[in-house]
Design an enzyme around this catalytic site. Structure first.
Site, PDB file in Angstrom:
ATOM      1  NE  ARG A  22      96.168  83.157 -80.123  1.00  0.00           N
ATOM      2  CZ  ARG A  22      96.708  82.055 -79.457  1.00  0.00           C
ATOM      3  NH1 ARG A  22      96.036  81.692 -78.744  1.00  0.00           N
ATOM      4  NH2 ARG A  22      97.607  80.625 -79.502  1.00  0.00           N
ATOM      5  CB  SER A  24      97.480  80.090 -85.130  1.00  0.00           C
ATOM      6  OG  SER A  24      95.523  79.580 -84.269  1.00  0.00           O
ATOM      7  CE  LYS A  93      93.204  75.359 -74.863  1.00  0.00           C
ATOM      8  NZ  LYS A  93      94.248  76.151 -75.503  1.00  0.00           N
ATOM      9  CG  ASP A  94      94.362  79.820 -74.911  1.00  0.00           C
ATOM     10  OD1 ASP A  94      95.325  78.899 -73.987  1.00  0.00           O
ATOM     11  OD2 ASP A  94      94.769  79.822 -76.458  1.00  0.00           O
ATOM     12  CB  THR A 139     102.256  68.790 -72.779  1.00  0.00           C
ATOM     13  OG1 THR A 139     100.888  69.718 -72.176  1.00  0.00           O
ATOM     14  CG2 THR A 139     103.207  67.670 -71.521  1.00  0.00           C
ATOM     15  CB  SER A 141      99.589  72.048 -70.833  1.00  0.00           C
ATOM     16  OG  SER A 141      98.476  71.884 -69.039  1.00  0.00           O
ATOM     17  NE  ARG A 143      94.799  71.012 -68.099  1.00  0.00           N
ATOM     18  CZ  ARG A 143      95.095  70.662 -69.501  1.00  0.00           C
ATOM     19  NH1 ARG A 143      94.018  69.303 -68.248  1.00  0.00           N
ATOM     20  NH2 ARG A 143      94.364  70.417 -70.206  1.00  0.00           N
ATOM     21  NE  ARG A 144      96.620  68.909 -72.815  1.00  0.00           N
ATOM     22  CZ  ARG A 144      96.758  69.699 -73.564  1.00  0.00           C
ATOM     23  NH1 ARG A 144      97.496  70.416 -74.497  1.00  0.00           N
ATOM     24  NH2 ARG A 144      95.368  70.070 -73.911  1.00  0.00           N
ATOM     25  NE  ARG A 161     103.790  78.552 -76.131  1.00  0.00           N
ATOM     26  CZ  ARG A 161     104.174  79.535 -76.599  1.00  0.00           C
ATOM     27  NH1 ARG A 161     105.133  79.969 -75.557  1.00  0.00           N
ATOM     28  NH2 ARG A 161     104.012  80.217 -77.136  1.00  0.00           N
ATOM     29  CB  THR A 166     103.803  74.138 -84.802  1.00  0.00           C
ATOM     30  OG1 THR A 166     103.334  75.579 -85.599  1.00  0.00           O
ATOM     31  CG2 THR A 166     105.748  74.245 -84.771  1.00  0.00           C
ATOM     32  NE  ARG A 167     101.978  72.818 -79.039  1.00  0.00           N
ATOM     33  CZ  ARG A 167     100.905  73.173 -77.932  1.00  0.00           C
ATOM     34  NH1 ARG A 167     100.261  72.009 -77.455  1.00  0.00           N
ATOM     35  NH2 ARG A 167     100.279  74.532 -77.901  1.00  0.00           N
ATOM     36  CB  CYS A 265     100.327  82.456 -67.404  1.00  0.00           C
ATOM     37  SG  CYS A 265     102.376  81.966 -66.626  1.00  0.00           S
TER      38      CYS A 265
END
Length: 332
Positions: A22, A24, A93-94, A139, A141, A143-144, A161, A166-167, A265
């Protein structure tokens, strides 16, 4: 010249070994690391990084609308199966558990696992316990969000996102609505950003009423996987040299659990395998509903030589506790 180096020089005599990734900063950093490892194994073999823009990195909305986490890899899969690249570098993880790998490909190597902890990042170093009630946490996620709501139900969360840099830019904006972000600590390590104000969250911690709450990482946390065409014997041979067997066993246990749960997902599924000091393999798994108000938890130990059986045991226990209903509820 070693036999492996000679094989690779012959294999890549006309074109370089092309590493797909990717675009990034994080992904490029990982691909550069893989390139360096291959260069150490086979000096002089030409290597080329091939950045591939993927749909998921451009999509601002819910990943479920474009096919879930599989959207991170479908363009890269096409490049690999079509012969435009020779290997693909992924954050494990992705890699989804409910989507099969591209036909004719397999993971030939898992690099040694990095830090699996989550971190709370703030502008001024305020710890999680001191954030005022009602503070907004960013976040992406589920999960988080679910696990955070168990520990601090008085905090608000909002999906954010974008790549890590960026975050962080959104958090640093003087008009930012976010009090903090929750990120993977390994992201800060790989990007050289550990000097940022952050608090490392333990995998297990005690609440004020002495309950144990876990911030269990996602399946595959901290692991870089390298995928290639199964029929490309020379490339698969070099990946075998890069593979870290303990990490490969841990990943097999985690992903067996994930596959049996058949999570989509947005499923808040967490799991972490490790090897105990006495040589046993440990696998801790959790499944939550969207807000963390209900969850199933399982922890088991097994023989490190049979990680798939351990993953299946934990998944079966979670399903017995109602994990299927929790996963189904997040589809609504």
């Amino acid at each position: 010249m070693s036999a492996l180096t000679e094989i690779l020089h012959n294999r890549f005599a006309e074109t370089p070994l092309r590493i797909g990734t990717r675009t990034s900063t994080m992904a490029r950093t990982q691909a550069d690391h893989v390139a360096a490892l291959i260069a150490q194994l086979a000096p002089g073999v030409p290597i080329e990084i091939t950045p591939i823009q993927v749909t998921a990195d451009l999509w601002p909305g819910d990943l479920a609308e474009i096919g879930g986490k599989g959207a991170f890899s479908k363009e890269i899969d096409r490049a690999l199966t079509g012969g435009r690249i020779d290997i693909a570098v992924h954050c494990m993880k992705d890699v989804p558990g409910d989507v099969p790998l591209a036909e004719g490909t397999s993971f030939g190597a898992y690099l040694p696992r990095d830090d699996v902890h989550d971190v709370v990042v703030t502008r001024d170093g305020i710890p999680l316990a001191s954030l005022p009630a009602g503070s907004l946490i960013g976040t992406s996620s589920v999960r988080r969000r679910a696990q955070l709501s168990i520990h601090r139900p008085d905090l608000r969360t909002e999906r954010i996102r974008g790549n890590v840099d960026t975050r962080l830019a959104k958090l640093d904006d003087e008009n930012s609505k976010y009090a903090a972000l929750i990120l993977a600590r390994t992201s800060l390590i790989r990007l050289g950003l550990l000097e940022r104000h952050h608090e490392t969250l333990p995998l297990e911690f005690h609440t004020a009423d002495d309950n144990v709450v876990s911030m269990v990482p996602p399946i595959g946390a901290g692991v870089v996987g390298i995928q290639a065409r199964s029929s490309d014997t020379p490339t698969m041979r070099v990946l075998d040299e890069l593979n870290h067997p303990p990490t490969a066993r841990h990943i097999l246990a985690e992903r067996t659990m994930l596959h049996m749960l058949f999570g989509h997902c947005n499923s808040p599924i967490a799991g972490h395998a490790s090897t105990t000091p006495d040589g046993k393999m440990s696998l801790f798994g959790m499944v939550f509903n969207r807000d963390g108000s209900a969850f199933a938890r399982s922890h088991a130990w097994g023989d490190h030589s049979d990680p798939a059986t351990l993953g299946a045991r934990v998944a079966a226990d979670l399903l017995h506790q109602g994990a299927r209903n929790l996963i189904t509820a997040t589809r609504k």
